[in-house]
Design an enzyme around this catalytic site. Structure first.
Site, PDB file in Angstrom:
ATOM      1  CD  GLU A   1      -2.816  -1.097   2.495  1.00  0.00           C
ATOM      2  OE1 GLU A   1      -2.617  -0.255   3.394  1.00  0.00           O
ATOM      3  OE2 GLU A   1      -3.707  -1.955   2.543  1.00  0.00           O
TER       4      GLU A   1
ATOM      5  CE  LYS B   1       5.131   4.546   7.202  1.00  0.00           C
ATOM      6  NZ  LYS B   1       4.719   5.900   7.617  1.00  0.00           N
TER       7      LYS B   1
ATOM      8  NE  ARG C   1      -3.077   3.408  12.907  1.00  0.00           N
ATOM      9  CZ  ARG C   1      -2.403   2.277  12.930  1.00  0.00           C
ATOM     10  NH1 ARG C   1      -1.086   2.298  13.017  1.00  0.00           N
ATOM     11  NH2 ARG C   1      -3.026   1.132  12.863  1.00  0.00           N
TER      12      ARG C   1
ATOM     13  NE  ARG D   1       2.046   5.849  16.460  1.00  0.00           N
ATOM     14  CZ  ARG D   1       2.453   5.188  17.530  1.00  0.00           C
ATOM     15  NH1 ARG D   1       1.975   5.492  18.708  1.00  0.00           N
ATOM     16  NH2 ARG D   1       3.337   4.218  17.422  1.00  0.00           N
TER      17      ARG D   1
ATOM     18  CD  GLU E   1      -1.115   8.407   8.391  1.00  0.00           C
ATOM     19  OE1 GLU E   1      -1.585   7.467   9.079  1.00  0.00           O
ATOM     20  OE2 GLU E   1      -0.070   9.000   8.676  1.00  0.00           O
TER      21      GLU E   1
ATOM     22  CG  PHE F   1      -4.599   2.161   6.505  1.00  0.00           C
ATOM     23  CD1 PHE F   1      -4.594   1.400   7.659  1.00  0.00           C
ATOM     24  CD2 PHE F   1      -4.137   3.467   6.566  1.00  0.00           C
ATOM     25  CE1 PHE F   1      -4.161   1.929   8.863  1.00  0.00           C
ATOM     26  CE2 PHE F   1      -3.696   4.016   7.762  1.00  0.00           C
ATOM     27  CZ  PHE F   1      -3.714   3.242   8.918  1.00  0.00           C
TER      28      PHE F   1
ATOM     29  NE  ARG G   1       7.012  -0.611  17.025  1.00  0.00           N
ATOM     30  CZ  ARG G   1       6.576   0.503  16.432  1.00  0.00           C
ATOM     31  NH1 ARG G   1       6.479   0.571  15.130  1.00  0.00           N
ATOM     32  NH2 ARG G   1       6.246   1.550  17.154  1.00  0.00           N
TER      33      ARG G   1
ATOM     34  CE  LYS H   1       8.193   2.004  11.003  1.00  0.00           C
ATOM     35  NZ  LYS H   1       7.652   2.777  12.119  1.00  0.00           N
TER      36      LYS H   1
HETATM   37  P1  ATP Z   1       5.027   3.818  14.472  1.00  0.00           P
HETATM   38  O1  ATP Z   1       3.593   4.176  14.237  1.00  0.00           O
HETATM   39  O2  ATP Z   1       5.440   2.615  13.711  1.00  0.00           O
HETATM   40  O3  ATP Z   1       5.444   3.867  15.894  1.00  0.00           O
HETATM   41  P2  ATP Z   1       5.516   6.326  13.440  1.00  0.00           P
HETATM   42  O4  ATP Z   1       4.327   6.872  14.099  1.00  0.00           O
HETATM   43  O5  ATP Z   1       6.777   7.089  13.461  1.00  0.00           O
HETATM   44  O6  ATP Z   1       5.889   4.907  13.897  1.00  0.00           O
HETATM   45  P3  ATP Z   1       5.708   5.498  10.806  1.00  0.00           P
HETATM   46  O7  ATP Z   1       7.054   4.954  11.080  1.00  0.00           O
HETATM   47  O8  ATP Z   1       5.660   6.611   9.867  1.00  0.00           O
HETATM   48  O9  ATP Z   1       4.974   6.029  12.043  1.00  0.00           O
HETATM   49  O10 ATP Z   1       4.757   4.289  10.303  1.00  0.00           O
HETATM   50  C1  ATP Z   1       3.571   3.825  10.789  1.00  0.00           C
HETATM   51  C2  ATP Z   1       2.389   4.734  10.459  1.00  0.00           C
HETATM   52  O11 ATP Z   1       2.192   4.877   9.062  1.00  0.00           O
HETATM   53  C3  ATP Z   1       1.035   4.190  10.909  1.00  0.00           C
HETATM   54  O12 ATP Z   1       0.838   4.348  12.273  1.00  0.00           O
HETATM   55  C4  ATP Z   1       0.083   5.018  10.073  1.00  0.00           C
HETATM   56  O13 ATP Z   1      -0.189   6.224  10.742  1.00  0.00           O
HETATM   57  C5  ATP Z   1       0.883   5.364   8.834  1.00  0.00           C
HETATM   58  N1  ATP Z   1       0.363   4.811   7.564  1.00  0.00           N
HETATM   59  C6  ATP Z   1       0.361   5.462   6.384  1.00  0.00           C
HETATM   60  N2  ATP Z   1      -0.137   4.715   5.404  1.00  0.00           N
HETATM   61  C7  ATP Z   1      -0.499   3.531   5.943  1.00  0.00           C
HETATM   62  C8  ATP Z   1      -1.084   2.343   5.409  1.00  0.00           C
HETATM   63  N3  ATP Z   1      -1.387   2.214   4.123  1.00  0.00           N
HETATM   64  N4  ATP Z   1      -1.306   1.325   6.281  1.00  0.00           N
HETATM   65  C9  ATP Z   1      -0.994   1.440   7.596  1.00  0.00           C
HETATM   66  N5  ATP Z   1      -0.435   2.545   8.143  1.00  0.00           N
HETATM   67  C10 ATP Z   1      -0.173   3.588   7.333  1.00  0.00           C
END
Ligand code: ATP
Length: 617
Positions: free
Chosen positions: A250, A252, A257, A273, A303, A344, A421, A427
């Site tokens: 997908e 990103k 979130r 989040r 998102e 998503f 996790r 990712k």
């Molecule tokens: P994490 O949430 O893993 O602690 P983070 O908040 O720094 O780390 P990222 O590392 O950027 O976030 O990656 C996870 C986040 O990506 C998810 O929590 C969600 O908000 C976002 N995201 C964007 N697109 C998608 C998608 N297609 N499916 C799931 N999550 C997505």
């Protein structure tokens, strides 16, 4: 139960930094508490009145507390102020003043119930004259308190309860009290918490029906689920290998979130989040969701991203952050910075829980549930079965303005795992390709005064990673670059209420900052590399006895992670994985293995534990 007993437990907690002792103390309080007091006791001990997601705030400022203390102790508010300035802690000041008071009414008779109801009353007092009413309520609690109780009543009122009880320690204590410390029971209790986000509720169910009662807890609209999280990988090939050669990729999206809860009656709540309610900041999303989602009650995740009002193209994340936290100007900003919710996942569709369904089934359900429209769209999603397809999809995502890709497992076990996790979601971001490492989210735990132009205020900050196993914040860097003057000022202001004289419980570091800061605020930083350090404590001893991990040449990226709470920061395990990965990359590029004393061992992170199916859903 008397509040006096709880205050005694708090005093014990304050005297220790050892997690085992803290856990035993809380377990004891849990065992001693009558069923009706249990949830209240646990909320109070976390400095809360209701589960965090309800966002109940007391609204008690220092000046208000000073007036209440003055009334209860029979002195002037100025006198309270003078004494507080000397002690630096209004809780201690209240304690001392009450000790000097001629004769308390009925000391030690306050019940937990009365304290809880008193504070709830304070939280619910709004409007004109509310300050005086709050002063009265707080003063009448203090009037009946012992000096020790007063210390904690005031700290609770000001949001500075320092006993350091966080969720993980409470979950441990619950498993000790109700599951004899059995790891399987601990897991079951944590699963229930991840599903409900409400420790009080989990404790009540345990007290009433025992562990088996937890299985009856259900996904409920209005009660957010702790979000499922993703692991990282070094390459697209690694992702495919981990996922058995096939995965769904997908885009990103880089935004906020959002977990959207649509009730049967058409009301909508949006949670961030960290499970804060953010619906009022995005008023255009609720009607858009009601129009697009075909069945209710439903819970979907997506998102929230800013888009160009003219072209509909994705805009940089920073623009959406302009809409966060603004109570006024919401309508104007909604026009200036329009957003789209790109969905998503689906957790509940028409009242039916889909948590235990594998991802492909959830995606199919999402597609039939959501009718895409201007403000609600489906995340771009495609099956990928070769490195070439993966690379092409990644290029497409980046060209469209996405941050990278999110790979999702197609396996039958790819159920929705609240709060976990794991490698079911991986990712892979643009910046990994540029060979820059991922950013790190560190919790501010201390401040150092600046020199030269920055003299007289903080010029750099001590950051810590979170260690969920030990429920500790372990320092890994001191960051002073990447801040402009305005940001330094803004940060100092944000951090002021959390500044304390002594090292806050649960903070572990070999450095002594000028001021300690209670772990609350999360900053995003990037650095040149991770090294071993005798003064930092992240993943201490994992790679060499007595050495923790340190980030060299750290730089603030400009991003305050308000969407993350302190325990959502990068974990020490994640830092250890990054360090191990970095060592592997280095050893590959120099064709020499890392020196034996620095050679990383395989990290034993919780996230690398095998998959486990969710229970109780
Ligand atoms: P994490 O949430 O893993 O602690 P983070 O908040 O720094 O780390 P990222 O590392 O950027 O976030 O990656 C996870 C986040 O990506 C998810 O929590 C969600 O908000 C976002 N995201 C964007 N697109 C998608 C998608 N297609 N499916 C799931 N999550 C997505």
């Amino acid at each position: 139960m008397r509040f006096r007993e709880l205050a005694e437990r708090y005093e014990e907690l304050e005297r220790t930094t050892k997690r085992l002792e803290m856990r035993a103390t809380i377990a004891r309080a849990v065992r001693e508490a009558p069923r009706a007091d249990l949830a209240k006791l646990l909320y109070l001990s976390q400095g809360l009145l209701r589960p965090e997601y309800e966002g109940v705030e007391l609204g008690v400022a220092d000046s208000l507390a000073r007036r209440a203390i003055a009334i209860a102790a029979g002195v002037s508010p100025e006198e309270v102020g003078r004494r507080a300035q000397a002690s630096g802690d209004l809780g201690r000041t209240a304690e001392e003043l009450l000790r000097d008071r001629p004769k308390p009414l009925d000391p030690g008779e306050l019940s937990i119930d009365e304290v809880y109801d008193g504070f709830l009353g304070i939280a619910r007092t709004h409007g004109p004259g509310s300050t005086d009413a709050k002063v009265d309520r707080l003063a009448s609690l203090l009037a009946r308190a012992t000096p020790l109780e007063a210390r904690y009543l005031i700290r609770f009122a000001l949001g500075t309860l320092r006993v350091g009880v966080r969720e993980m320690t409470i979950l441990d204590a619950l498993s000790e009290a109700f599951g004899a410390g059995d790891p399987a029971a601990r897991e079951q209790i944590e699963d229930a918490f991840n599903l409900t986000s409400d420790i009080g509720l989990v404790a009540e169910v345990l007290a009433e029906r025992g562990l088996s009662g937890l299985r009856e807890l259900r996904l409920t609209v209005g009660r957010p689920v702790r979000p499922m999280l993703a692991e990282r990988a070094r390459s697209l090939e690694e992702i495919l290998t981990r996922m058995g050669g096939r995965a769904a990729f997908e885009f990103k999206y880089d935004g906020l979130r959002v977990q959207a809860h649509l009730a049967a009656d058409g009301s909508v709540r949006l949670f961030s989040r960290r499970l804060e309610e953010i619906g009022p900041q995005f008023p255009e999303l609720a009607p858009a969701l009601v129009a697009s989602v075909r069945q209710r009650p439903s819970i979907i995740e997506g998102e929230c991203i800013p888009v160009d009002p003219e072209t509909g193209e994705m805009r940089p994340f920073q623009e959406v952050s302009r809409r966060r936290g603004r109570k006024h100007e919401v309508t104007r900003l909604a026009e200036e910075v329009p957003v789209v919710l790109v969905v998503f996942d689906v957790l509940l569709a028409g009242g039916e829980s889909l948590l235990a369904e594998p991802m492909p089934k959830r995606r199919a359900a999402l597609e039939s549930l959501v009718r895409p429209a201007e403000r609600v769209q489906l995340a771009v999603h495609r099956p990928v079965a070769s490195p070439e397809e993966a690379a092409a999809f990644f290029d497409e995502a980046v060209a469209a303005g996405a941050e990278g890709i999110m790979a999702k497992s197609l396996a039958p076990e790819s159920v929705y795992r609240p709060g976990a996790r794991g490698f079911w979601w991986i990712k892979y971001k643009r910046e990994y390709v540029a060979n820059l490492d991922d950013s790190i989210d560190g919790v501010v735990v201390g401040g150092f005064y600046g020199r030269g132009r920055r003299a007289g205020r903080f010029g750099s900050y001590l950051l810590a990673a979170y260690n969920p196993t030990a429920d500790r914040f372990e320092s890994f860097t001191r960051v002073g670059s990447g801040f402009d003057d305005r940001m330094l000022e803004r940060l100092a202001e944000r951090l002021r209420p959390w500044e304390v004289d002594e090292r806050p419980p649960g903070v572990d570091t070999g450095l002594a900052p000028d001021r300690w800061i209670r772990p609350q605020l999360v900053l995003e930083v990037k650095g040149a590399e991770l090294t071993l350090s005798p003064v930092h404590r992240a993943a201490e001893g994992r790679f060499r006895p007595g050495a923790g991990l340190a980030l060299r040449f750290p730089r603030f990226t400009g991003r305050l992670r308000d969407d993350k709470g302190p325990t959502d920061a990068t974990t020490s395990d994640e830092l250890a994985e990054m360090y191990a990965r970095q060592a592997r990359t280095l050893s590959k590029s120099t064709a020499a293995p890392p020196p034996p004393d620095e050679g990383p061992e395989a990290p034993s992170s919780a996230s690398e534990r095998g998959p486990r199916a969710p229970k109780g859903v």
